[in-house]
Design an enzyme around this catalytic site. Sequence first.
Site, PDB file in Angstrom:
ATOM      1  N   ASP A   1       0.830  -1.209   0.000  1.00 62.79           N
ATOM      2  CA  ASP A   1       0.000   0.000   0.000  1.00 62.79           C
ATOM      3  C   ASP A   1       0.864   1.257   0.000  1.00 62.79           C
ATOM      4  O   ASP A   1       1.845   1.350   0.738  1.00 62.79           O
ATOM      5  CB  ASP A   1      -0.869  -0.022   1.266  1.00 62.79           C
ATOM      6  CG  ASP A   1      -1.752   1.203   1.358  1.00 62.79           C
ATOM      7  OD1 ASP A   1      -2.553   1.411   0.434  1.00 62.79           O
ATOM      8  OD2 ASP A   1      -1.638   1.950   2.352  1.00 62.79           O
TER       9      ASP A   1
ATOM     10  N   GLU B   1       1.099  -0.539  -5.328  1.00 66.31           N
ATOM     11  CA  GLU B   1       0.021   0.436  -5.457  1.00 66.31           C
ATOM     12  C   GLU B   1       0.659   1.819  -5.511  1.00 66.31           C
ATOM     13  O   GLU B   1       0.894   2.462  -4.493  1.00 66.31           O
ATOM     14  CB  GLU B   1      -0.951   0.363  -4.274  1.00 66.31           C
ATOM     15  CG  GLU B   1      -2.204   1.211  -4.497  1.00 66.31           C
ATOM     16  CD  GLU B   1      -2.339   2.452  -3.621  1.00 66.31           C
ATOM     17  OE1 GLU B   1      -3.168   3.312  -3.937  1.00 66.31           O
ATOM     18  OE2 GLU B   1      -1.604   2.571  -2.622  1.00 66.31           O
TER      19      GLU B   1
END
Length: 647
Positions: free
Chosen positions: A295, A337
């Site tokens: 993330d 990401e």
Amino acid sequence: MSESSRSLRRLLPCLEATFAPQIAADPQRWQQLTRRLQTHFPALFALYLDLYSARYDFFYHLQDLLFTLARAWFERPADLRALDKQREADPLWFQSHKMLGGVIYVDLFAGDLEGVRARIPYFQELGLTYLHLMPFFRMPRGENDGGYAVSDYRQVHPPLGTMEQLATLARDLRAAGISLVADLVFNHTSNEHPWAQAALTGDEDARELYFFFPDRTLPDQYERTLREIFPDEHPGAFSPLPAGDGSGAKPSGWVWTTFHSYQWDLNYANPDTFNRMAGEMLFLANQGVEIIRLDAVAFIWKQMGTNCENLPQAHTLIRAFNAAARIAAPALLFKSEAIVHPDEVARYIHPEECQLSYNPLLMALLWNSLATRKVRLLSQALASRFRIHLKTAWVNYVRCHDDIGWTFADEDAASLGVNGFDHRHFLNDFYRGRFPGSFARGLPFQENPKTGDCRISGACASLAGLEKALTEEGPTEVELAIRRILLIHGIILTVGGIPLLYLGDEIGTLNDYSYQSDPAKAADSRWVHRPRADWARYARRHDPHAIEGRVYNGLRQIIQLRKEHEVFSGHDLRVLETGNLHVLGYERRFEKHRALVFANFSEQEQTLTPNILIQLDACALNLIYGQAAISETGALTLPPVGFIVLA
Ligand code: GLC
Ligand code: GLC
């Protein structure tokens, strides 16, 4: 002898002594570990040295890291070690045309982990081979950024279940041919994480895991070059800490919070942070998670005077995590990401870094082409930016749990005579339904009056026109909206890489405005596209007259097409010059197979002149999906918002 071999030679006896009981119980496993270390330690050592050589306690931390790796390896369950072998024998398994991803929130889709397990037959019906569960870790009650504020990486959020249930779910999914995907939210923890709590009480080791500042001096200096990520919630990148005396008056200092005030950024300049997170990552891998979504990768290294995004050390860190995985959990893959400039997105993609990556550029440009009904930017991006390392793959999607950021490159747009800033402005207006001719019902996200920046929230179906068509228009518009949904999904299913469905979209789920009356969600418009699964609507998915059925059956057909044709494996792509502004064309190849795909983004019929098919030597190919008329001379006519495949 090299520096790394010398260190390893010194470290191995320490490991051997510490893990003597485990080694005695399973000498073969120790041999496997030493073999893996011989192969991968040199890379890990070099990366670690790059990051931490200036630390006086470098070797102490290196040894601590090796202990963490060894512990994880000895704890790795037998079925996962078997998986390691299987993956090492077929390292490009994720490039198969059989791959299909799905993503869900545990609570919103199925209540809890047991509920998800009960839905395995549905995932199989849909054809999923990859299931991403949005963050399910212990998180603060109330605001928690949809779970992206993690209070404990080793505990499931109690209302959702337990870690044992997660491991069981992973095993059952694997038995059904589905790989479990989970987040490693490694840029920050929640302010309720025990590390953060310890830091608040003054624990020095814990304080060094984060970035604390006694006053605004350094934060002000940093902010001169930082971008604001969530300006609605707090300006800049720092948040005040509560006053030490509890009065709430004067802050007792500041903490780095790129996202929300309750998400505290971790300091990776401290090797202890890296080691701890490596331990959390391997713990997760040992529960049966096969792919880790890293993330917010862009933000994990900070340096004064820069924008603190995509710094070289961010890459070094991810490579070091990857080397750690190769040693202790070889089956594990990383998905990056990075929702940033396309040049920067590409830099995270490498067999030794992130083998997989979201493709935010394709996502944004699909929506761009729907809005403009033109394919220039999209064609250009596919031609110039789609090619990545042969041993990696894109994860292609049309919607996810986040907003749509218009992250195309300004220089690409400029080369086509488009001004990036103005064009983003147009797209934001269009998707908010403010532009004449707009079919979309989106909401603004993090509109920043200082910079004019804005992103868009909204469910796929609502952005594609279904909501407006159903409430204000008629059957023709409904049909067009459904075609738009199928067209953009058709592209992600055939363009190469792993297609990823945001579940709910497969039955045409619309915006859900109920978040506006929930105080923990009202300030964040992304909740409009995170509705609770409505199983009464799912029940209509086989009804050919219901909206749900029309979208679902349409999508199922393209999924089947993908699964039946090997040509959709890999990511060998050639963009075709269609001679028509509204029609995207590309050729896919895999081994001896070949397919041509055409997509008409306009609401009018479009014809390609005969020379197009002739030049492509395509006259002998068959239409294997969609409707099109091919005249005797070879002119190809696509219906409004039509999508076809020839092979
Ligand atoms: C990622 C997530 C997003 C979250 C942010 C902070 O970008 O996708 O939902 O808000 O990280 O963790
Ligand atoms: C990502 C992006 C940021 C985005 C955020 C949440 O980390 O970099 O631009 O808005 O997640 O949506």
